[in-house]
Design an enzyme around this catalytic site. Structure first.
Site, PDB file in Angstrom:
ATOM      1  N   GLU A   1      -3.030  29.889  11.746  1.00  0.00           N
ATOM      2  CA  GLU A   1      -2.477  28.810  10.923  1.00  0.00           C
ATOM      3  C   GLU A   1      -1.495  27.949  11.725  1.00  0.00           C
ATOM      4  OE1 GLU A   1      -3.868  28.163   8.241  1.00  0.00           O
ATOM      5  OE2 GLU A   1      -4.958  30.054   8.054  1.00  0.00           O
TER       6      GLU A   1
ATOM      7  N   HIS B   1      -3.451  25.465  13.602  1.00  0.00           N
ATOM      8  CA  HIS B   1      -3.813  24.266  12.824  1.00  0.00           C
ATOM      9  C   HIS B   1      -2.685  23.231  12.879  1.00  0.00           C
ATOM     10  CE1 HIS B   1      -7.669  25.017  11.041  1.00  0.00           C
ATOM     11  NE2 HIS B   1      -7.297  26.143  10.456  1.00  0.00           N
TER      12      HIS B   1
END
Length: 290
Positions: free
Chosen positions: A143, A146
């Site tokens: 994450e 990202h």
């Protein structure tokens, strides 16, 4: 009910911002004979929706998932979670994200936010309960990847471009049908509106294939970033754990599925609309990467 309210609020904001912007640009009176005016109109509407969704993304994510942000860690587990995100963010060269936990039995996580230094990383309660710390760290690293890759902004820009051209070509098609088939030369008639709506539906489906292809490509990059931050073995282990649980129905809102660690698996033509590649393909890509 909350999701409906969020949807209506977002669309109302789009209409208000678009109306003000169009008046400032002097193109509030649309004429289909002027392609430049039409393109500006479509771009304003298309990008307005994307950017408003981006700027509201953290707030909407918290409301739609019930995410509780950890302001002051109260338990040893919360302390570890915040410290791990802080270390990963520092290693990735981004600002410290907000860290949250959302109440879902499904093992999942997501990242959102309008820039690299103002983001949110959240994990589900189910993931924290069933994954080892090494696997949780790998999911968090994915994450963070990202965020570091600027995926939220890039997705917003691509969605804005897609929205613009769907609206643009749909209105050109509607104008053509209205004049060529219905022989209407006195301004937009019923043929224009029916043909435009039909074209927007068809072009919107085709455009979604492009957006979802990019979303799948982003996942490979986020996996690679997660492997760099947490180790390839840990990233593969986390994906294998997700693969073992892949039979469960996703509890992630559709608006956040593209930014989650995992999403539902589809086959055949439906696979073109997947936001994530199959987990076995992602694992194979990491194995080849070494």
């Amino acid at each position: 009910m909350m999701r409906i309210a969020l949807f209506l609020a977002t669309n109302l904001a789009v209409l208000i911002i678009a109306s003000i912007t169009l008046k400032l640009l002097g193109v509030d009176r649309l004429t289909d004979t002027d392609l430049t005016t039409l393109l500006i109109f479509c771009a304003v509407i298309g990008f307005s929706g994307s950017f408003i969704s981006l700027f509201l993304s953290k707030w909407m994510a918290k409301k739609s998932t019930g995410t509780q942000v950890i302001d002051q860690p109260r338990t040893h587990h919360e302390q570890w979670l915040v410290a791990t995100v802080q270390r990963l963010a520092r290693d990735a060269g981004i600002g410290m994200p907000e860290v949250g936990i959302f109440p879902a039995y499904e093992s999942n996580a997501f990242a959102t936010g309008w820039n690299r230094n103002n983001s949110l990383v959240a994990v589900s309660q189910g993931l924290l309960e069933r994954f080892s710390r090494e696997e949780v760290e790998a999911v968090l690293a994915h994450e963070i990847g990202h965020v570091a890759n600027g995926d939220m902004v890039t997705m917003t820009l691509i969605q804005g471009v897609v929205n613009t051209f769907v609206m643009f070509f749909a209105r050109i098609f509607g104008s053509f049908v209205d004049k060529a088939i219905f022989k209407n030369e006195d301004g937009p008639g019923i043929g224009y509106f029916v043909a435009t709506i039909f074209a927007e539906l068809v072009l919107g489906i085709l455009a979604s294939i492009i957006v979802m292809w990019f979303s799948r490509w982003r996942e490979f990059r986020a996996d690679a970033a997660g492997a760099n931050l947490a180790g390839t073995g840990a990233m593969i282990g986390a994906l294998r754990r997700l693969q073992a649980e892949s039979g469960r129905e996703s509890e992630m809102p559709a608006t956040l599925s593209a930014f989650a660690i995992s999403a539902g698996l589809k086959t055949g033509l439906a696979g073109l609309f997947m936001s994530h590649p199959p987990l076995e393909v992602r694992i194979a890509a990491l194995q080849q990467r070494g």
